[in-house]
Design an enzyme around this catalytic site. Structure first.
Site, mmCIF file in Angstrom:
data_model
loop_
_atom_site.group_PDB
_atom_site.id
_atom_site.type_symbol
_atom_site.label_atom_id
_atom_site.label_comp_id
_atom_site.label_asym_id
_atom_site.label_seq_id
_atom_site.Cartn_x
_atom_site.Cartn_y
_atom_site.Cartn_z
ATOM 1 N N CYS B 83 0.807 -1.221 0.000
ATOM 2 C CA CYS B 83 0.000 0.000 0.000
ATOM 3 C C CYS B 83 0.838 1.268 0.000
ATOM 4 O O CYS B 83 0.293 2.366 -0.099
ATOM 5 C CB CYS B 83 -0.948 -0.011 1.189
ATOM 6 N N CYS B 206 -13.104 0.898 8.273
ATOM 7 C CA CYS B 206 -12.219 0.363 7.222
ATOM 8 C C CYS B 206 -12.261 1.220 5.965
ATOM 9 O O CYS B 206 -13.330 1.639 5.525
ATOM 10 C CB CYS B 206 -12.657 -1.047 6.826
ATOM 11 N N SER B 207 -11.100 1.436 5.360
ATOM 12 C CA SER B 207 -11.078 2.070 4.040
ATOM 13 C C SER B 207 -11.641 1.076 3.033
ATOM 14 O O SER B 207 -11.582 -0.122 3.236
ATOM 15 C CB SER B 207 -9.652 2.482 3.669
ATOM 16 N N ILE B 209 -12.579 -0.756 -0.877
ATOM 17 C CA ILE B 209 -11.969 -1.284 -2.109
ATOM 18 C C ILE B 209 -12.281 -0.274 -3.218
ATOM 19 O O ILE B 209 -13.447 0.077 -3.412
ATOM 20 C CB ILE B 209 -12.613 -2.650 -2.460
ATOM 21 N N LYS B 328 -10.154 6.634 4.143
ATOM 22 C CA LYS B 328 -11.483 6.235 4.593
ATOM 23 C C LYS B 328 -12.599 6.762 3.687
ATOM 24 O O LYS B 328 -13.468 6.003 3.258
ATOM 25 C CB LYS B 328 -11.701 6.731 6.041
ATOM 26 N N HIS B 332 -9.299 3.980 -1.360
ATOM 27 C CA HIS B 332 -7.943 3.455 -1.181
ATOM 28 C C HIS B 332 -7.588 2.449 -2.286
ATOM 29 O O HIS B 332 -7.485 1.250 -2.048
ATOM 30 C CB HIS B 332 -7.831 2.818 0.219
#
Lengths: 384, 384
Positions: B83, B206-207, B209, B328, B332
């Site tokens: 990442c 969670c960030s 997809i 977020k 991402h």
């Protein structure tokens, strides 16, 4: 920019290394290079690897490898350019040292290819082609190079036997390389009678699936001079790209990216191609070596087949090509190949190549390419 | 080494872009950056991408993208560091220009993540962890960050609500970013009542997809000064690695690689952390932003949760964190994130950030990390 030298090289035995993991073989090669350099501390690390994601389910590769080499928190970079990943990692390490950013840099190349089935390996290697325009329509790399071979034969009269002679020569050289995957000789008849893969290419025209790693240590040339061992200067570095789809090229037999990368590297080194004593080039298939000798300007267009037939590229020929045995006999762990070419050139320039030593060599060239020539990286090395 | 400036930035709308391919979104972002810079010619290109092999079956990525951008035979490099691939591509482009090797360099980041199923995406992202010691035993990234959150709560008394406040703040900022994947506000209650992913982390911790790309154009600062538009200098660059397996760390709540990368970048810039006006950091999970504010030295160890609760990291706070909406709310696309952080900082320093503009900003910092902090890249940007 500062002059950059190679002060250490390392490479493990290549082959089907089922008892070892990717991280293990990388660390083995890296430690050999550090030991050879007599250095322990590094300031940065570059890793060439094509597809650890598809081959072993591991990305974030450079951090993993610095971790297992015990070198955290050193900055690390994984570089990917298909089969030219190793050569490109070397180029990035070269830029890092030349810039003044780092003094001692480890450049490694690695690929672990035998942990998947043959079909999966063919798929993974196929991701070096244009998936939307080549892969999804069923083309694999033997198929692509077979088309290049057919075109070369049709355009220039290159013979099936001349293709075989490339493999015979490289196995002759590779029989003298104890680290090679296939250190034995073969004959033209053996190539012609081997299993057909993609007409006209047979299995003995193709480089193998290999597990392997190689590493070199770079530092400023001024620092290398103070060390009590022979060092080798990187005199030139060139890189170029081309369409990755073969169908987009004007001429399927001409590798333009290699031609341009060599021009840049020679220009940086202030040399002509005739000045170079020997060559480690990307013979992923026999036809590739023939095309590359032409793109480098060693012979005229269409003369590559004749050159190998006349022995010009043999170990004792006018311009020896692939004294190491090349990808064909030494093996082709794709991300490691470009770094291993540098390892061979440095050993040759130090006079440490044993039975395959090129006589009176002071300048060597490496040529590493991705796919069918979508990317090429050329380096020129000079004994200091 | 030469001073390096950013003279163009580009980013497309991020989200689930099913009607577009990886090459399309990359080219869109790259063309926006070139247009912004008012330049056409580039001398090298760096591409950050984590796993095009697993997400879309394509390696040899940088050559493919220069081909589709119409920039062959320009030298191109794909950089992978999970990442932090984007941040690392930026650093390599910075070194290239600083070294004198190239004058005009395009740095892009891209990831196309929605062409596979959720399970396949989770597997692909999991290759950023140590597969042999984490992945094969069932750990996924939400699970790893959940353990970090549990440890932070146990050690420092960080509350479930404080975690939620990170997401609320970043969605507040993201609601002002038209390119964000989720440009809307959320509440603490919404986070606490959202689906549990890995205790204590819920889906709104969670960030997402994301498909997306971003690009910047670099050149020597001297060249940038002659251009008739505001330029931004890269004042510092730092990178560091750590064990990629969380179990190998002394303290699961402390991101040492970020701490060291920031030290290096600040040292190169001749600055202290207090000098920096705002921050774009890697909030892949809410707990990540809390740990990162501590590792950067913005707050003391264990004080990250309290800082967000007290509003210190809000857009109008003492040290605004993630004015763009962060991973977020903005999204991402893993390989693109590090480059998009630079795009945001440059827009802020040029005063072009609209409703989310940080007031009187002259120094900004980006922090991009791979895995649970196995690699970190920090850059410091200064208005010229």
């Amino acid at each position: 920019m500062r002059d950059v030298a190679v002060v250490g090289v390392g490479m493990t035995k290549w082959g089907e290394l089922w008892e070892k993991s990717l991280r293990t073989i990388f660390v083995e090669a890296a430690l050999l290079a550090l030991e050879d350099a007599g250095l322990d501390r590094i300031e940065a690390m570059y890793v060439g690897c094509m597809s650890s994601g598809l081959f072993v389910g591991q990305e974030h590769l450079a951090s993993l490898l610095s971790d297992y080499l015990g070198k955290n928190p050193v900055p690390t970079v994984r570089v990917e350019s298909a089969c030219s990943s190793g050569g490109l990692a070397l180029r990035q390490g070269f830029i890092d040292v030349a810039s003044g950013m780092s003094d001692v840099v480890l450049v490694g190349g690695v690929e672990k290819m035998t942990d998947v089935t043959g079909c999966e390996a063919t798929y993974a290697l196929g991701t070096a082609a244009d998936q939307e325009y080549e892969g999804y329509h069923g083309l694999t790399f033997p198929g692509l190079y077979a088309m290049m071979a057919k075109a070369h034969m049709a355009k220039y009269g290159t013979t099936r036997e001349q293709l075989a002679m490339v493999a015979v020569k490289n196995h002759e050289n590779g029989s003298k390389n104890p680290l090679a995957q296939f250190p034995f000789k073969i004959t033209v008849e053996a190539v012609l009678n081997s299993v057909l893969v993609a007409d006209p290419l047979r299995i003995l025209d193709c480089s193998p699936i290999t597990d392997g790693a190689a590493a070199v240590i770079l530092c400023p040339a001024d620092m290398a001079k103070k060390m009590k061992k022979p060092a080798v200067k990187i005199a030139g570095s060139g890189q170029a790209t081309d369409t990755i789809a073969l169908s987009s090229r004007k001429d399927m037999t001409w590798i333009e990216s290699t031609h341009l990368a060599a021009e840049k590297a020679l220009s940086m080194a202030g040399r002509k191609i005739e000045d170079i004593d020997f060559f480690e080039v990307h013979d992923c298939f026999t036809i590739a070596e023939i095309c590359v000798t032409e793109a480098l300007g060693l012979v005229g267009k269409g003369r590559g087949g004749k050159a190998v037939e006349e022995g010009l590229t043999s170990l004792s020929g006018k311009f020896p090509v692939n004294p190491s045995g090349g990808l064909k006999a030494k093996g082709h762990p794709v991300g490691a190949t470009g770094v291993a070419q540098a390892v061979e050139v440095v050993k040759q320039l130090r006079g440490e190549a044993g039975a395959r030593q090129v006589k009176a060599a002071s300048l060597g060239l490496t040529q590493n390419m991705g796919g069918t020539g979508g990317s090429s990286v050329v380096h020129i090395f000079e004994a200091m």
